[in-house]
Design a protein around this motif. Structure first.
Motif, PDB file in Angstrom:
ATOM      1  N   SER A  56      -7.062 -10.213   3.955  1.00 17.38           N
ATOM      2  CA  SER A  56      -6.104  -9.107   4.039  1.00 17.38           C
ATOM      3  C   SER A  56      -4.930  -9.572   4.885  1.00 17.38           C
ATOM      4  CB  SER A  56      -6.750  -7.858   4.647  1.00 17.38           C
ATOM      5  OG  SER A  56      -7.221  -8.116   5.956  1.00 17.38           O
ATOM      6  N   LEU A  57      -3.797  -8.904   4.706  1.00 19.07           N
ATOM      7  CA  LEU A  57      -2.596  -9.230   5.469  1.00 19.07           C
ATOM      8  C   LEU A  57      -2.662  -8.533   6.821  1.00 19.07           C
ATOM      9  CD1 LEU A  57      -0.067  -8.872   2.536  1.00 19.07           C
ATOM     10  CD2 LEU A  57      -0.638 -10.986   3.735  1.00 19.07           C
ATOM     11  N   ASP A  58      -2.686  -9.334   7.875  1.00 16.43           N
ATOM     12  CA  ASP A  58      -2.795  -8.801   9.238  1.00 16.43           C
ATOM     13  C   ASP A  58      -1.401  -8.499   9.774  1.00 16.43           C
ATOM     14  OD1 ASP A  58      -3.831  -7.975  11.609  1.00 16.43           O
ATOM     15  OD2 ASP A  58      -4.361  -9.969  12.352  1.00 16.43           O
TER      16      ASP A  58
ATOM     17  N   THR B   6      -4.536 -13.964  -4.955  1.00  8.54           N
ATOM     18  CA  THR B   6      -3.372 -13.167  -4.597  1.00  8.54           C
ATOM     19  C   THR B   6      -3.821 -12.104  -3.603  1.00  8.54           C
ATOM     20  OG1 THR B   6      -2.385 -13.498  -6.774  1.00  8.54           O
ATOM     21  CG2 THR B   6      -1.521 -11.696  -5.446  1.00  8.54           C
ATOM     22  N   VAL B   7      -3.335 -12.203  -2.379  1.00  7.50           N
ATOM     23  CA  VAL B   7      -3.694 -11.240  -1.342  1.00  7.50           C
ATOM     24  C   VAL B   7      -2.739 -10.059  -1.456  1.00  7.50           C
ATOM     25  CG1 VAL B   7      -4.114 -10.864   1.117  1.00  7.50           C
ATOM     26  CG2 VAL B   7      -4.480 -13.135   0.113  1.00  7.50           C
ATOM     27  N   LEU B   8      -3.236  -8.955  -1.997  1.00  6.17           N
ATOM     28  CA  LEU B   8      -2.413  -7.769  -2.192  1.00  6.17           C
ATOM     29  C   LEU B   8      -2.303  -6.973  -0.893  1.00  6.17           C
ATOM     30  CD1 LEU B   8      -3.814  -6.638  -5.655  1.00  6.17           C
ATOM     31  CD2 LEU B   8      -1.777  -8.003  -5.184  1.00  6.17           C
ATOM     32  N   PRO B   9      -1.217  -6.233  -0.720  1.00 12.73           N
ATOM     33  CA  PRO B   9      -1.001  -5.496   0.536  1.00 12.73           C
ATOM     34  C   PRO B   9      -1.789  -4.195   0.596  1.00 12.73           C
ATOM     35  CG  PRO B   9       0.854  -5.153  -0.912  1.00 12.73           C
ATOM     36  CD  PRO B   9      -0.044  -6.124  -1.620  1.00 12.73           C
ATOM     37  N   VAL B  10      -3.059  -4.244   0.251  1.00 13.35           N
ATOM     38  CA  VAL B  10      -3.928  -3.070   0.318  1.00 13.35           C
ATOM     39  C   VAL B  10      -5.252  -3.477   0.944  1.00 13.35           C
ATOM     40  CG1 VAL B  10      -2.952  -1.821  -1.642  1.00 13.35           C
ATOM     41  CG2 VAL B  10      -4.725  -3.527  -2.043  1.00 13.35           C
ATOM     42  N   ARG B  11      -5.926  -2.498   1.497  1.00 12.25           N
ATOM     43  CA  ARG B  11      -7.289  -2.688   1.988  1.00 12.25           C
ATOM     44  C   ARG B  11      -8.232  -1.891   1.097  1.00 12.25           C
ATOM     45  NH1 ARG B  11      -7.811  -5.095   7.018  1.00 12.25           N
ATOM     46  NH2 ARG B  11      -5.855  -5.340   8.162  1.00 12.25           N
ATOM     47  N   GLY B  12      -9.422  -2.419   0.901  1.00  7.72           N
ATOM     48  CA  GLY B  12     -10.395  -1.752   0.047  1.00  7.72           C
ATOM     49  C   GLY B  12     -11.554  -1.199   0.852  1.00  7.72           C
TER      50      GLY B  12
ATOM     51  N   LEU C  48      -8.199   1.975  -2.660  1.00 11.07           N
ATOM     52  CA  LEU C  48      -7.142   1.029  -2.309  1.00 11.07           C
ATOM     53  C   LEU C  48      -6.175   1.747  -1.374  1.00 11.07           C
ATOM     54  CD1 LEU C  48      -6.442  -0.636  -5.789  1.00 11.07           C
ATOM     55  CD2 LEU C  48      -8.066  -1.317  -4.011  1.00 11.07           C
ATOM     56  N   LEU C  49      -6.083   1.267  -0.144  1.00  5.93           N
ATOM     57  CA  LEU C  49      -5.332   1.956   0.905  1.00  5.93           C
ATOM     58  C   LEU C  49      -4.172   1.108   1.391  1.00  5.93           C
ATOM     59  CD1 LEU C  49      -8.395   3.184   3.013  1.00  5.93           C
ATOM     60  CD2 LEU C  49      -7.116   4.505   1.320  1.00  5.93           C
ATOM     61  N   ALA C  50      -2.993   1.732   1.542  1.00  4.86           N
ATOM     62  CA  ALA C  50      -1.867   1.090   2.214  1.00  4.86           C
ATOM     63  C   ALA C  50      -2.072   1.192   3.722  1.00  4.86           C
ATOM     64  CB  ALA C  50      -0.554   1.753   1.804  1.00  4.86           C
ATOM     65  N   GLU C  51      -1.380   0.333   4.475  1.00  5.40           N
ATOM     66  CA  GLU C  51      -1.535   0.366   5.929  1.00  5.40           C
ATOM     67  C   GLU C  51      -0.885   1.613   6.529  1.00  5.40           C
ATOM     68  OE1 GLU C  51      -3.189  -1.361   8.045  1.00  5.40           O
ATOM     69  OE2 GLU C  51      -3.966  -2.890   6.689  1.00  5.40           O
ATOM     70  N   GLN C  52       0.253   2.048   5.955  1.00  3.95           N
ATOM     71  CA  GLN C  52       0.969   3.209   6.477  1.00  3.95           C
ATOM     72  C   GLN C  52       1.221   4.195   5.339  1.00  3.95           C
ATOM     73  OE1 GLN C  52       1.456   3.579   9.665  1.00  3.95           O
ATOM     74  NE2 GLN C  52       0.818   1.489  10.237  1.00  3.95           N
ATOM     75  N   PRO C  53       1.122   5.509   5.601  1.00  5.99           N
ATOM     76  CA  PRO C  53       1.344   6.499   4.533  1.00  5.99           C
ATOM     77  C   PRO C  53       2.725   6.399   3.894  1.00  5.99           C
ATOM     78  CG  PRO C  53       0.309   7.510   6.454  1.00  5.99           C
ATOM     79  CD  PRO C  53       0.695   6.132   6.863  1.00  5.99           C
ATOM     80  N   GLU C  54       3.737   6.076   4.685  1.00  6.80           N
ATOM     81  CA  GLU C  54       5.088   6.026   4.138  1.00  6.80           C
ATOM     82  C   GLU C  54       5.316   4.822   3.223  1.00  6.80           C
ATOM     83  OE1 GLU C  54       5.161   4.762   8.551  1.00  6.80           O
ATOM     84  OE2 GLU C  54       4.219   6.294   7.281  1.00  6.80           O
ATOM     85  N   ASP C  55       4.358   3.886   3.165  1.00  2.00           N
ATOM     86  CA  ASP C  55       4.531   2.692   2.333  1.00  2.00           C
ATOM     87  C   ASP C  55       3.758   2.771   1.018  1.00  2.00           C
ATOM     88  OD1 ASP C  55       6.124   1.510   4.269  1.00  2.00           O
ATOM     89  OD2 ASP C  55       4.416   0.604   5.296  1.00  2.00           O
TER      90      ASP C  55
END
Length: 752
Positions: A90-92, A121-127, A194-201
């Motif tokens: 994941s992207l830290d 491909t490391v996508l900008p989401v967490r599972g 599949l979750l973004a790090e911030q709601p606004e993103d």
């Protein structure tokens, strides 16, 4: 008597000293031997020591002959096996909104070196993984009024299945017990949020998942199956695939039912969930092809009901939700158990890659042998190049035996264990031109027991992009499952023990001993027992079927208690594939597990004075488990309980009487299981024995033991119920969206 290689001279140092001292009176009678420390005595001892070293080297001649015999048989030592595993990335970063692509062979620092095996491909989401856990009987009783009220509120008239949204594989770690999607969920599904790090993103991340317009991004999903075959082989099928499908949620409803988009699998290294690996899914290329419905129950009362994604009651997660992934097994599957699932996953193994290494220059002679810089080389990835006049470096091809090569064949013989390369002699294989360089274009090497690392050991990664430049973005590594499969290279003693078996079966399965020996040699397996049932057709429980061979395998297991060892599908598949390549063409081969017959035992004993009652009862249980255990060195003959051997209560009484502290055995009762209940096996008379009769393909499985030290023989035992309750929800035909059958109904008392 067994044939033992003789020692050419069996005299030891002490024997030589005594022989020299005995010769003194005949050759030098004027000198009388003195005690230790005398100069003359010291010379004799020095001569004896020199002679002993010469005899030691002479006695190595039989050893040298055995090693030469190994070479003549074409049996090189087996190289070390590399451990294999999975990691999730994941992207830290605080607000990642764009993906990053990592090229293969990214390195993972740790106790031993590991590398990634494929691009990821490391996508900008967490599972995060969830499932709809069906309520237990106790929970249904406790919440009966609430459930009935929810049923009326949602106007459900048919069958329904109350559930609680339950997370699994927390923090990316494997579940030791695993999750069976068929038996333990209300809708036969695993859901990945599949979750973004911030709601606004969320909008930016959703756009990033669609790619550059030419097609959706690739999502790597790592799978660690925990599938086991049934204890019996009634429903045995060839060790094959566990069919399943992947779907992604949309923001649309059709007839008040959620709509899901199917995902195409581009690659699958799991073999349809038969082994650990990665599936690469192609995400939709249009942002309108996936999304989410309203999941907040305070805004939509139907959140989580029926075929909708699991209900989440965490506003922060709901605000970050990009989409739901859904994994569904095929309708005909009766079990699909998983121990770990993670996104942005990639396979790793315990090897390092080297490129462009010059290993020497040709001297123009025949049978040249060059040493590689490392041993335990992976054969599949090894590429050797030889410099030739006017052509530069030319790739030469590997061959299994130089004796099969022609005069002009550009071939070489690789010994992967020793790390050596041998060339031909000009008649059998070409000789590299004198003075020309020889280099390894690509080589992967490594392996050993040290690579079997527990989960969480690997935490860093050094990666490059497809352009070869180092990746500057910060990555987080989660090793959710332990790496396994690593083994040290074969020793000389182990190789020599293979000689009799090799000469016996010549790598071909003909006799029963051939099948047994070859099965035990299956690479990557740890078998505790192999039984060969010739002319036995497992599906019909029928013997004397011409052309059929059934091989029963049991994995090694340390703990001697229920459940008994059972092979899983990857193990069955490995043994079947290994034997199938070596069986006669007309033989119908089956590799099966064992059919266990459930057994319960009630024991009444009295305890001798001075012995603890609880300790004696514990030792009686251990003695019974050891006596009935299917693997060596236990069982009545030290080879595990024999197939089809009857279990007799009087024989068990003798075993119990031998336990220290047992004064008298008052009686032994045997129980067998009928559906969900234990039934006492009746006696024909007061002193008559009781037998549990087994068929030729059956073994007993001791599931319950009741020991009473007051002399009373138990009339009942307590043990696990037969089978397990399946999930109430049914499923439509494979490829359809609807769950069919029962309606999944979320139960959350705090909000309802």
């Amino acid at each position: 008597m067994p044939i033992q290689p003789p020692r050419l001279d069996d005299r030891r140092y002490e024997d030589l000293v005594e022989e020299l001292l005995a010769r003194v009176p005949a050759h030098t009678p004027e000198w009388v031997p003195q005690p230790a420390g005398d100069p003359g005595r010291t010379l004799l001892e020095l001569f004896a020591w020199l002679a002993d070293t010469v005899l030691y080297r002479a006695n190595l001649i039989p050893e040298r002959q055995r090693l030469a015999f190994l070479q003549l048989l074409g049996m090189p030592l087996r190289p070390a096996r590399a451990a294999h595993g999975l990691i999730a990335l994941s992207l830290d970063e605080e607000r990642p909104v764009s993906p990053v692509v990592l090229a293969p062979e990214a390195r993972l620092p740790g106790p031993v070196p590991f590398e990634t095996l494929a691009e990821v491909t490391v996508l900008p989401v967490r599972g995060e993984c969830y499932y709809k856990r069906a309520l237990s009987t106790a929970e249904q009783t406790e919440l009966a009024d609430l459930i009935d009220g929810l049923r009326q509120f949602h106007k459900i008239k048919g069958d329904f299945e109350a559930y609680v949204t339950t997370g699994i594989f927390h923090d990316g770690r494997a579940s030791r017990a695993g999750l069976d999607l068929v038996k333990e969920t209300a809708d036969r599904s695993l859901w990945i949020a599949l979750l973004a790090e911030q709601p606004e993103d969320v909008a930016a991340v959703r756009a990033a998942l669609t790619g550059d317009g030419a097609g959706g991004r690739l999502l790597n999903v790592g799978i660690a199956p925990a599938q086991e075959l049934p204890a019996a082989f009634d429903e045995m099928r060839p060790a094959g695939h566990l069919e399943h499908s992947w779907w992604i949620s949309t923001a649309e409803l059709v007839d008040d039912q959620p709509l899901y988009s199917p995902l195409r699998r581009l690659e699958d290294s799991t073999g349809e969930f038969t082994r650990c690996g990665v599936e690469r899914l192609v995400l939709p290329g249009d942002v309108n092809d996936f999304g989410i419905l309203e999941g907040d129950a305070r805004k939509d009362a139907n959140a989580g009901v029926g075929d909708r994604p699991p209900r989440l009651d965490d506003p922060e997660r709901l605000a970050r939700l990009v989409a739901w992934l859904r994994l569904r097994p095929a309708a005909e599957l009766e079990s699909l158990a998983l121990s770990w699932v993670g996104i942005n996953a990639v396979e790793i193994d315990q090897r390092r890659t080297s490129r462009g290494i010059v290993i020497g220059h040709s001297d123009g002679s025949g049978d040249q042998l060059l040493q590689l810089p490392t041993a335990s080389v992976e054969v599949a990835s090894f590429v050797l190049e030889v410099e030739e006049s006017g052509r530069g470096y030319v790739t030469w091809q590997p061959i299994a035996d130089l004796a099969l090569a022609g005069r002009d064949d550009a071939v070489y013989l690789l010994d992967p264990e020793a790390g050596t390369v041998r060339f031909g002699n000009g008649i059998q294989g070409r000789i590299p031109e004198a003075g020309r360089r020889i280099r390894v274009a690509r080589m992967r090497a490594g392996g050993g027991l040290a690579g079997n690392l527990p989960a969480g050991t690997l935490q860093e990664i050094e990666a490059r992009g497809p352009d070869g430049r180092p990746v500057s973005r910060k990555l987080q590594v989660v090793q959710g499952v332990a790496t396994d499969g690593g083994a040290d290279s074969e020793t000389l003693d182990e190789a020599q023990r293979r000689i009799p078996a090799r000469l016996s079966h010549r790598n071909r399965a003909v006799t029963g001993d051939d099948y047994r020996t070859l099965a035990l040699e299956t690479p990557g397996t740890a078998l505790g027992r192999v039984e060969v049932l010739p002319r036995f057709l497992p599906r019909q429980r029928r013997f004397n079927v011409p052309g059929v061979v059934a091989v029963m395998v049991l994995p090694a297991k340390e703990r001697r208690e229920a459940p008994n060892p059972r092979p899983d599908q990857p193990l069955i598949r490995k043994v079947h594939d290994y034997l199938s390549a070596r069986r006669p063409l007309a033989t119908e081969l089956y590799v099966i597990g064992c059919e266990y017959l459930p057994l319960g035992i009630g024991v009444g004993i009295t305890v001798r004075a001075g012995f603890g009652r609880e300790q004696v009862e514990h030792e009686v249980r251990r003695a019974l488990y050891r006596h009935l255990w299917p693997l060596a060195p236990h069982g009545p003959r030290g080879e595990g309980w024999p197939l089809g051997m009857t279990v007799n209560d009087q024989e068990l009484a003798v075993v119990i009487a031998q336990v220290g502290g047992v004064d008298r055995v008052r009686g032994v009762n045997l129980f067998t299981r009928r559906e969900r209940h234990w039934q006492l096996l009746p006696r024909t008379g007061h002193c008559q024995p009781v037998d549990l009769t087994l068929r030729e393909w059956q073994l007993p499985e001791l599931l319950a033991v009741a020991v009473r030290s007051d002399g009373v023989v138990p009339e009942a035992v307590q043990g696990p119920a037969a089978g397990s309750a399946g999930a109430g929800g049914g499923e439509g035909a494979d490829g359809e969206q609807g769950s069919g059958g029962a309606v999944a109904l979320p139960v959350v008392p705090e909000i309802c």
